[in-house]
Design a protein around this motif. Structure first.
Motif, mmCIF file in Angstrom:
data_model
loop_
_atom_site.group_PDB
_atom_site.id
_atom_site.type_symbol
_atom_site.label_atom_id
_atom_site.label_comp_id
_atom_site.label_asym_id
_atom_site.label_seq_id
_atom_site.Cartn_x
_atom_site.Cartn_y
_atom_site.Cartn_z
ATOM 1 N N ASP A 73 0.823 -1.211 0.000
ATOM 2 C CA ASP A 73 0.000 0.000 0.000
ATOM 3 C C ASP A 73 0.860 1.264 0.000
ATOM 4 N N ASP A 74 0.191 2.407 0.007
ATOM 5 C CA ASP A 74 0.881 3.703 -0.030
ATOM 6 C C ASP A 74 1.821 3.870 1.156
ATOM 7 N N LYS A 75 1.342 3.494 2.334
ATOM 8 C CA LYS A 75 2.135 3.677 3.552
ATOM 9 C C LYS A 75 3.439 2.883 3.468
ATOM 10 N N ALA A 76 3.335 1.624 3.086
ATOM 11 C CA ALA A 76 4.530 0.777 2.984
ATOM 12 C C ALA A 76 5.491 1.302 1.930
ATOM 13 N N PHE A 77 4.922 1.815 0.816
ATOM 14 C CA PHE A 77 5.770 2.347 -0.259
ATOM 15 C C PHE A 77 6.516 3.580 0.231
ATOM 16 N N ARG A 78 5.819 4.484 0.900
ATOM 17 C CA ARG A 78 6.481 5.699 1.392
ATOM 18 C C ARG A 78 7.614 5.343 2.359
ATOM 19 N N TYR A 110 18.093 6.622 -13.254
ATOM 20 C CA TYR A 110 17.571 5.361 -12.712
ATOM 21 C C TYR A 110 16.058 5.290 -12.964
ATOM 22 N N ILE A 111 15.560 4.073 -13.198
ATOM 23 C CA ILE A 111 14.133 3.880 -13.464
ATOM 24 C C ILE A 111 13.532 3.011 -12.363
ATOM 25 N N LEU A 112 12.601 3.585 -11.614
ATOM 26 C CA LEU A 112 11.875 2.861 -10.580
ATOM 27 C C LEU A 112 10.498 2.499 -11.127
ATOM 28 N N ILE A 113 10.138 1.229 -11.009
ATOM 29 C CA ILE A 113 8.882 0.736 -11.579
ATOM 30 C C ILE A 113 7.886 0.470 -10.452
ATOM 31 N N ASN A 114 6.764 1.177 -10.484
ATOM 32 C CA ASN A 114 5.715 0.962 -9.493
ATOM 33 C C ASN A 114 4.697 -0.031 -10.049
ATOM 34 N N SER A 115 4.836 -1.284 -9.629
ATOM 35 C CA SER A 115 3.865 -2.310 -10.002
ATOM 36 C C SER A 115 2.944 -2.656 -8.836
ATOM 37 N N SER A 116 3.093 -1.954 -7.738
ATOM 38 C CA SER A 116 2.172 -2.107 -6.611
ATOM 39 C C SER A 116 0.829 -1.504 -6.981
ATOM 40 N N THR A 117 -0.209 -1.866 -6.233
ATOM 41 C CA THR A 117 -1.491 -1.187 -6.409
ATOM 42 C C THR A 117 -1.572 -0.089 -5.349
ATOM 43 N N THR A 118 -1.271 1.118 -5.788
ATOM 44 C CA THR A 118 -1.268 2.276 -4.902
ATOM 45 C C THR A 118 -2.291 3.281 -5.417
ATOM 46 N N PRO A 121 -2.995 6.747 -7.467
ATOM 47 C CA PRO A 121 -2.247 7.516 -8.466
ATOM 48 C C PRO A 121 -1.594 8.744 -7.858
ATOM 49 N N MET A 122 -2.197 9.237 -6.770
ATOM 50 C CA MET A 122 -1.618 10.417 -6.125
ATOM 51 C C MET A 122 -0.216 10.110 -5.577
ATOM 52 N N LEU A 123 -0.009 8.891 -5.090
ATOM 53 C CA LEU A 123 1.324 8.517 -4.608
ATOM 54 C C LEU A 123 2.313 8.483 -5.770
ATOM 55 N N SER A 124 1.917 7.868 -6.881
ATOM 56 C CA SER A 124 2.812 7.806 -8.038
ATOM 57 C C SER A 124 3.224 9.200 -8.487
ATOM 58 N N LEU A 177 -8.239 -10.900 1.211
ATOM 59 C CA LEU A 177 -9.420 -10.052 1.301
ATOM 60 C C LEU A 177 -9.048 -8.672 1.837
ATOM 61 N N ALA A 178 -8.071 -8.606 2.735
ATOM 62 C CA ALA A 178 -7.647 -7.301 3.260
ATOM 63 C C ALA A 178 -7.125 -6.399 2.147
ATOM 64 N N LEU A 179 -6.489 -6.979 1.140
ATOM 65 C CA LEU A 179 -6.006 -6.177 0.010
ATOM 66 C C LEU A 179 -7.166 -5.730 -0.875
ATOM 67 N N ALA A 180 -8.212 -6.543 -0.943
ATOM 68 C CA ALA A 180 -9.411 -6.125 -1.681
ATOM 69 C C ALA A 180 -10.039 -4.904 -1.019
ATOM 70 N N VAL A 181 -10.059 -4.892 0.306
ATOM 71 C CA VAL A 181 -10.557 -3.726 1.046
ATOM 72 C C VAL A 181 -9.736 -2.494 0.666
ATOM 73 N N LYS A 182 -8.428 -2.656 0.701
ATOM 74 C CA LYS A 182 -7.537 -1.540 0.380
ATOM 75 C C LYS A 182 -7.777 -1.015 -1.035
ATOM 76 N N ASP A 183 -7.911 -1.918 -1.993
ATOM 77 C CA ASP A 183 -8.099 -1.489 -3.385
ATOM 78 C C ASP A 183 -9.417 -0.750 -3.580
ATOM 79 N N LEU A 184 -10.473 -1.248 -2.936
ATOM 80 C CA LEU A 184 -11.766 -0.557 -3.029
ATOM 81 C C LEU A 184 -11.702 0.825 -2.397
#
Length: 289
Positions: A67-72, A89-97, A99-102, A233-240
């Motif tokens: 999530d955003d918190k872990a990425f930050r 350098y190229i950093l690739i964000n393949s996490s589901t965060t 768009p504001m974080l990206s 399921l916890a990640l589904a909550v986060k994505d929604l």
């Protein structure tokens, strides 16, 4: 080419192993070091001590964390990604965060003459291992070309735009649609069961309609008493909730997505959070008034 993979959950591990199979020199970092070391012992991987070292010792790094918190945290913290960044350098964000974080991280990286590329994926760990993911990509085309070899090893690239944030919006839109549909299908099965009708009948009917692919893929999974975890399921909550938050950023109402987020959150609070997200069916069909 030396490629970093940061985050060894189910998807991160699958991506790392696929890249090894395709001949890349893969270096990894995971918050739980023992997990990284175990995977490294079984496969041809090198484990780095910190995100900083991972970036320093690779051409590009794919970040696949929760999530955003872990990425930050892994980006800004002491010995984090930012401390190891160098020009180009190229950093690739393949996490589901969000768009504001990206957008935020891309702005920071530009100040260091480095780049963020969004590359969220559609498909689970099994699909990743086969190199059949759908990869939605946003960012400067020149830099996308520079990592095309890496991404192509994982699946089909769909270039969205050069605007950071766009690919993540599409990923959240897709996930919201998929996850909400699982809730709706669960409610449909519950309605049929409540009237003592064999659910095989609704499967038979739906299989004759545009819903055929969905019912054939998820019918048994939703009715199973247990199912291996492919997406918590916890990640589904986060994505929604991220989809709702992203819509709010543009003042766009999303009442069905918001309702689904509430229902999935209730399911998580009832102990289903670490189980597969298909367990929403058990929560809905067993928790009656």
């Amino acid at each position: 080419m030396r490629v970093g993979v940061l985050g060894l959950g189910n998807m991160g591990t699958a991506i790392a192993l696929r890249l090894v199979e395709k001949g890349f020199k893969v270096r990894v970092w995971n918050r739980t070091k023992s997990k990284a070391e175990k995977i490294a012992q079984e496969h041809n991987l090198a484990v780095e001590e910190t995100p900083k070292k991972l970036v320093e010792n690779t051409y590009t790094t794919i970040v696949m964390i929760s999530d955003d918190k872990a990425f930050r945290e892994v980006f800004y913290d002491n010995n984090g990604i930012l401390q190891g960044i160098r020009p180009n350098y190229i950093l690739i964000n393949s996490s589901t965060t969000t768009p504001m974080l990206s957008i935020e991280l891309a702005s920071v990286l530009r100040k260091h003459k480095a780049f963020l590329i969004e590359a969220p994926v559609l498909g689970g760990p099994k699909v990743a291992r086969k190199g059949e993911l759908i990869i939605m990509v946003s960012g400067p085309q020149e830099q996308v070309e520079n990592i095309k070899e890496v991404l192509s090893a994982l699946g089909e690239i769909v270039y969205v735009s050069n605007h950071i944030g766009d690919a993540m919006v599409l990923k959240l839109a897709f996930n919201a649609l998929l996850i909400s549909n699982l809730q709706l299908l669960s409610e449909t099965l519950g309605l049929v069961e409540a009237w003592n009708i064999d659910t095989i009948k609704i499967k038979e009917i739906l299989s004759k309609t545009i819903f055929k692919p969905i019912i054939e893929k998820y019918y048994s999974r939703l009715l199973a008493e247990s199912y291996p975890v492919s997406f918590r399921l916890a990640l589904a909550v986060k994505d929604l909730e991220y989809a709702r938050k992203t819509a709010e950023e543009k003042n766009q109402p999303v009442p069905l997505i918001s309702t689904a987020a509430t229902i999935f959150r209730l399911a998580a609070n009832h102990g289903y959070g670490e189980e597969d997200y298909s367990r929403i069916s058990l929560f809905i069909r067993r928790h009656k008034k």
